[in-house]
Scaffold this motif. Structure first.
Motif, short mmCIF file in Angstrom:
data_model
loop_
_atom_site.label_atom_id
_atom_site.label_comp_id
_atom_site.label_asym_id
_atom_site.label_seq_id
_atom_site.Cartn_x
_atom_site.Cartn_y
_atom_site.Cartn_z
N LEU A 1 -21.57 67.51 40.07
CA LEU A 1 -20.50 67.45 41.06
C LEU A 1 -20.64 66.23 41.96
O LEU A 1 -19.62 65.61 42.35
N PHE A 2 -21.88 65.86 42.31
CA PHE A 2 -22.09 64.65 43.11
C PHE A 2 -21.55 63.42 42.38
O PHE A 2 -20.84 62.59 42.97
N GLN A 3 -21.85 63.32 41.10
CA GLN A 3 -21.39 62.16 40.32
C GLN A 3 -19.87 62.13 40.22
O GLN A 3 -19.26 61.05 40.31
N LEU A 4 -19.26 63.29 40.02
CA LEU A 4 -17.80 63.34 39.94
C LEU A 4 -17.17 62.93 41.27
O LEU A 4 -16.17 62.20 41.30
N GLU A 5 -17.74 63.40 42.38
CA GLU A 5 -17.21 63.06 43.71
C GLU A 5 -17.39 61.57 43.99
O GLU A 5 -16.48 60.91 44.50
N LEU A 6 -18.55 61.02 43.66
CA LEU A 6 -18.80 59.60 43.90
C LEU A 6 -17.92 58.73 43.02
O LEU A 6 -17.52 57.63 43.42
N GLY A 7 -17.60 59.21 41.83
CA GLY A 7 -16.77 58.43 40.92
C GLY A 7 -15.34 58.25 41.40
O GLY A 7 -14.69 57.26 41.05
N ARG A 8 -14.84 59.19 42.21
CA ARG A 8 -13.47 59.07 42.70
C ARG A 8 -13.39 58.70 44.18
O ARG A 8 -12.33 58.78 44.78
N THR A 9 -14.52 58.31 44.77
CA THR A 9 -14.55 57.91 46.18
C THR A 9 -14.75 56.41 46.28
O THR A 9 -15.71 55.86 45.72
N SER A 10 -13.86 55.75 47.01
CA SER A 10 -13.98 54.30 47.19
C SER A 10 -14.46 53.94 48.59
O SER A 10 -15.12 52.91 48.79
N GLU A 11 -14.14 54.79 49.58
CA GLU A 11 -14.54 54.54 50.96
C GLU A 11 -15.75 55.39 51.31
O GLU A 11 -15.72 56.62 51.15
N ALA A 12 -16.80 54.75 51.80
CA ALA A 12 -18.03 55.49 52.11
C ALA A 12 -17.83 56.49 53.24
O ALA A 12 -18.47 57.55 53.26
N ASN A 13 -16.94 56.18 54.18
CA ASN A 13 -16.77 57.08 55.33
C ASN A 13 -15.98 58.35 55.00
O ASN A 13 -15.84 59.23 55.84
N THR A 14 -15.43 58.46 53.78
CA THR A 14 -14.72 59.68 53.38
C THR A 14 -15.54 60.51 52.40
O THR A 14 -15.05 61.52 51.90
N LEU A 15 -16.77 60.12 52.15
CA LEU A 15 -17.59 60.79 51.15
C LEU A 15 -17.94 62.22 51.59
O LEU A 15 -18.45 62.43 52.70
#
Length: 695
Positions: free
Chosen positions: A220-234
Motif C-alpha cells: 500500500l505504501f508503494q501504491l500511495e507513493l506511486g500516485r503522489t507527486s507532492e510531498a506535502n500531500t503524502l
C-alpha cells in the motif's frame, strides 16, 4: 458445488456459527430539552457490556450525561447480541438529570425486535412516547430522537471454506506491485470512502494473522507513493494505505500506546486543572482565586496554563524517547519500511524531513493525538473527560500535532496563541527525529529476536485483585475468602500475594472446562464466578472467585472464555449454584456429579481491543464486501480480458497466464454456493455474544 456429494468446494459440510447483532446509534434530538439530559436503554434476553443478562432477565444501560445543553448530542453506538428468534422490545428512554431532586422522565422510543428481523434497519426521527403506566392530563409534544437501529446476521463457515480466498489474497501481497492481477489496487479502487475503514481493518487483521501485515502495508505504501507527486500531500487522504495503517497501530500497538500515554492521561484526569491558551476563551471565574482572595488576571491564567502544558508535553516526549525498545518489533519494522520507501521516493535535500513526517503522520497525527483527545475510545479511561479536562487534552493534542508536523511555518501560523509552547515544541522536534531514527534502526535479525522474546513473555490477558473462596469442611456455606492478585496468561491462571511477588499457578489453561457466574444466594454476592477445571489427576474441581463489581466480573468471564475457547472437553451445562449439604442449591438435584441444570455460555464475550484475531470472521467479512461489488468486478474483468485478447493478437502470444481476477470471481461463486448449502436449519446456532461500544 460437488453435485454428487452435496458438499461445498471446501470439501466438508458447513457448520456455521451465527452472529446476530443489533446496533443502536443515538443522534441529537429535534426539539429543545432541559439543559442536563441523559438516556437509558433496556431490554430482556440480550447481552451488553458490563451487564450480561441471562435470557428472560432485564438489562439496562445508561448513556453519558450531557450537561449545559438544550440540544444534547450523544453520538454513541452500541452493538450487542440477540438470542435466536428473540422477540423482545428495545426501549430507549430520555431523562432530565437533577443533582438534588428526582430525575424527570422525558419520554421513550420502543423498537419491536421482531419487526427488525424483517426490515433489518430503521433510521430517522422517532417521536418520544409518554410513560403509559402513569396517568397524565396533558403530555403535549415530548420531542423526537434521531436514532438508527440495524440488525445484522453473519454466518461464518468453517476455515477450509475460506482457504482459497485467503491464499489468493496472500499470493497477491507476496507478489507485491509486480503481481499480474493487482487485486489489492482493484479492491481499493472499487471500495467507497464510507466502507474503506472497515475493509482496511478486515484486510489488515487477515494479513496480520497470516504473518503478512508488513508486506501488505508495504504494498500500500508503494501504491500511495506511486500516485503522489507532492510531498506535502503524502498520506493525508483517506486512502486504503492510511486507513490500514491506522488499524494496524490500533491492533498491534495499543499496549505500547497505553505504556507511553497512560500515566500522563491519568495525571491530567486527576489534577483537573483549568488550562487555556486562547485569550478569547479565558474565563477567570473558572480558576477561582489566588493568594489573598485576589482573582487571577488573564495574563496569569495564560502563563500558568502554558507552564502546565509545557510540563505535560515535555513529559510525553521524554516517555516517547525512552520507549524505543518497548515498541513492538512488527511496528518498528513497518515504520522502517515506510521510512525507506519515502526516502527513496523523495531523495532530495529539500525533502529531508519528509520521511520523518511520513512516520509522524501515523504515529502522532493518527494514533497518539486521537488517543489524547478521546482516551475512552482508546481504552485509556473508562469514562469520557469533563469539559475542563477535555480542553486540556485538546490543547495537548494540538501541541503533539505541531511536533509531529516538524514545527512547519504553516502549522505555526494556524493558531498564533499557541506561541507560548513554541520553545518546547521546537525542542520536541529534535527529540522526535532522534526517536524515529532509533525506532527505524532495526535489522531483520533483531526484529525476529525481539518478536521471539515477546512471544516467550506470555503477556497477561487480564490481571487484578480477586477474592478466592476457601471452603471450611465439606460445605460451601462455611467459607472465608482471601484477597490475592490474579494474572491470566495464555498458559495459566496464577495468583500471588502482591503484584510484585512470585506467582503460583492455580489452573492450567488447557484444563479449564467452563467459566460461569454463581447465583447471588450461594455466597451472598452477585459478583462471584466459578472456574470449572480438571486437576493433574483428571478430577473435576471448581474455584470460586469474587470480583469487586459487575463490570470486573464480566471482564474476567470474557477473558477466561476467550483464552479457553479452543479447549477440548468444554462443558455444555453447569450448576449456577453450589452443592450444599446433600443437594445443589440451584436445581435441588442430589447427585453431585449431575451434568448441570443450565447451559454454559462459552462464547458470550465482550469485544475488546486486545481480543485474539478471528481469522474466519475476517475472511467472511472480506467475502461479504467483495460479494457486494461482484458486478463491478465482473465488468472490470471483461474490460481487462478484452484488452488482453487484443494484445495477444498483436503480439502473437499463446495462452494467457493465470488471471487472478477470474480466480477471485470463481472463489466468490464457490463461497456463495457454500453459504447457500450450509445446513442452518438443521444445526442449532450458538450465539456469539459480542459487543462493540463506540462513543
Amino acid at each position: 458445488m460437488n453435485p454428487l456429494s452435496g458438499q461445498p468446494p471446501c470439501g466438508r459440510p458447513c457448520a456455521p456459527s451465527g452472529v446476530r447483532s443489533i446496533r443502536c446509534t443515538c443522534h441529537p434530538p429535534s426539539t429543545w430539552w432541559p439543559s442536563t439530559s441523559w438516556m437509558r436503554m433496556h431490554s430482556a434476553g440480550m447481552t451488553l457490556s458490563g451487564r450480561s443478562a441471562l435470557p428472560g432477565t432485564l438489562w439496562s444501560l445508561t448513556l453519558r450525561i450531557v450537561k449545559k445543553s438544550c440540544y444534547p448530542r450523544w453520538n454513541e453506538t452500541f452493538e450487542f447480541e440477540l438470542e435466536e428468534g428473540a422477540t423482545e422490545a428495545l426501549c430507549v428512554e430520555a431523562w432530565d438529570w437533577d443533582l438534588v431532586s428526582r430525575n424527570d422522565f422525558l419520554g421513550k422510543v420502543v423498537f419491536n425486535v421482531q419487526r427488525l428481523w424483517v426490515a433489518q434497519q430503521e433510521e430517522g426521527w422517532f417521536r418520544l412516547q409518554p410513560d403509559q403506566s402513569k396517568s397524565r392530563q396533558k403530555e403535549g409534544n415530548l420531542g423526537s430522537l434521531q436514532l438508527e437501529v440495524r440488525l445484522r446476521d453473519e454466518m461464518v463457515l468453517p476455515s477450509g471454506c475460506y482457504q482459497a480466498l485467503v491464499q489468493l489474497l496472500c499470493r497477491e501481497v507476496k507478489l507485491g506491485t509486480q503481481g499480474p492481477g493487482q487485486l489489492i489496487p482493484l479492491i481499493e479502487e472499487m471500495t467507497s470512502t464510507e466502507c474503506r475503514q472497515e475493509v482496511a481493518t478486515n484486510l489488515l487483521k487477515l494479513f496480520l494473522g497470516q504473518g503478512l501485515a508488513k508486506d501488505f502495508l508495504d504494498l500500500l505504501f508503494q501504491l500511495e507513493l506511486g500516485r503522489t507527486s507532492e510531498a506535502n500531500t503524502l498520506f493525508r487522504s483517506n486512502s486504503l494505505a492510511s486507513k490500514s495503517m491506522e488499524s494496524f497501530l490500533k491492533v498491534a500497538g495499543m499496549r505500547y500506546l497505553h505504556g507511553v500515554l497512560g500515566p500522563i492521561i491519568d495525571r491530567i484526569f486527576e489534577e483537573k486543572k483549568y488550562v487555556e491558551l486562547d485569550p478569547s476563551k479565558v474565563e477567570v471565574k473558572d480558576v477561582g482565586c489566588s493568594g489573598l482572595h485576589r482573582p487571577q488576571t488573564e495574563a496569569e491564567v495564560l502563563e500558568q496554563s502554558a507552564q502546565t502544558l509545557r510540563a505535560h508535553l515535555g513529559e510525553l516526549l521524554s516517555a516517547l524517547c525512552r520507549s524505543v525498545r518497548a515498541c513492538p518489533a512488527v511496528v518498528r519494522a513497518t515504520f522502517r519500511q515506510l521510512f525507506q520507501r519515502v526516502r527513496e521516493r523523495f531523495p532530495s535535500a529539500e525533502h529531508e524531513n519528509v520521511p520523518f513526517i511520513a512516520v509522524t503522520s501515523f504515529l502522532c497525527l493518527r494514533f497518539f493525538s486521537p488517543a489524547i483527545m478521546a482516551p475512552k475510545l482508546f481504552h485509556l479511561r473508562e469514562r469520557h473527560a469533563d469539559a475542563r479536562t477535555s480542553r486540556t487534552l485538546l490543547l495537548l493534542a494540538k501541541a503533539v500535532q505541531n511536533v509531529g508536523n516538524m514545527d512547519t511555518p504553516a502549522s505555526r501560523a494556524k493558531e498564533a496563541w499557541m506561541e507560548p509552547l513554541q520553545p518546547t515544541v521546537h525542542q520536541g522536534v529534535t527529540q522526535l527525529k532522534d526517536f524515529i531514527t532509533k525506532l527505524v534502526d532495526i535489522e531483520e535479525k533483531e526484529e525476529l529476536d525481539l518478536q521471539r522474546a515477546l512471544s516467550l513473555q506470555a503477556p497477561p490477558v487480564k490481571e487484578g485483585p480477586l477474592f478466592i473462596h476457601r471452603t471450611k469442611g465439606k460445605s460451601p456455606l462455611l467459607t472465608s475468602f482471601k484477597k490475592l492478585y490474579f494474572s491470566l496468561t495464555t498458559e495459566a491462571l496464577s495468583f500471588a500475594k502482591t503484584p510484585s511477588s512470585k506467582k503460583s499457578a492455580l489452573i492450567k489453561l488447557a484444563n479449564i472446562r467452563a467459566a460461569e457466574k454463581v447465583e447471588e444466594k450461594s455466597f451472598g454476592s452477585s459478583h462471584v464466578m466459578q472456574v470449572i477445571y480438571t486437576d493433574d489427576a483428571g478430577r473435576p474441581q471448581t474455584a470460586y472467585l469474587q470480583c469487586k463489581c459487575v463490570n470486573e466480573l464480566n471482564q474476567w468471564l470474557s477473558a477466561l472464555r476467550k483464552v479457553s475457547i479452543n479447549n477440548t472437553g468444554l462443558l455444555g451445562s453447569y450448576h449456577p449454584g453450589v452443592f450444599r449439604g446433600d443437594k445443589w442449591t440451584c436445581c435441588h438435584q442430589k447427585d453431585k456429579t449431575d451434568l448441570g441444570c443450565d447451559k454454559t455460555r462459552s462464547r458470550v464475550t465482550l469485544q475488546e481491543w486486545n481480543d485474539p484475531l478471528d481469522h474466519d470472521l475476517e475472511a467472511q467479512l472480506i467475502y461479504r464486501h467483495l460479494l457486494g461489488m461482484e458486478a463491478a468486478l465482473r465488468e472490470k474483468h471483461r474490460e481487462l480480458s478484452a484488452g488482453t485478447e487484443a494484445a495477444s493478437m498483436l503480439t502473437g502470444c499463446g495462452e494467457a497466464s493465470e488471471d487472478p481476477l477470474a480466480q477471485l470471481l470463481q472463489v466468490l461463486q464457490d463461497l456463495q454456493e457454500a453459504h447457500s448449502c450450509s445446513p442452518v436449519s438443521s444445526l442449532p446456532l450458538e450465539p456469539n455474544c459480542l459487543l462493540e461500544l463506540q462513543t
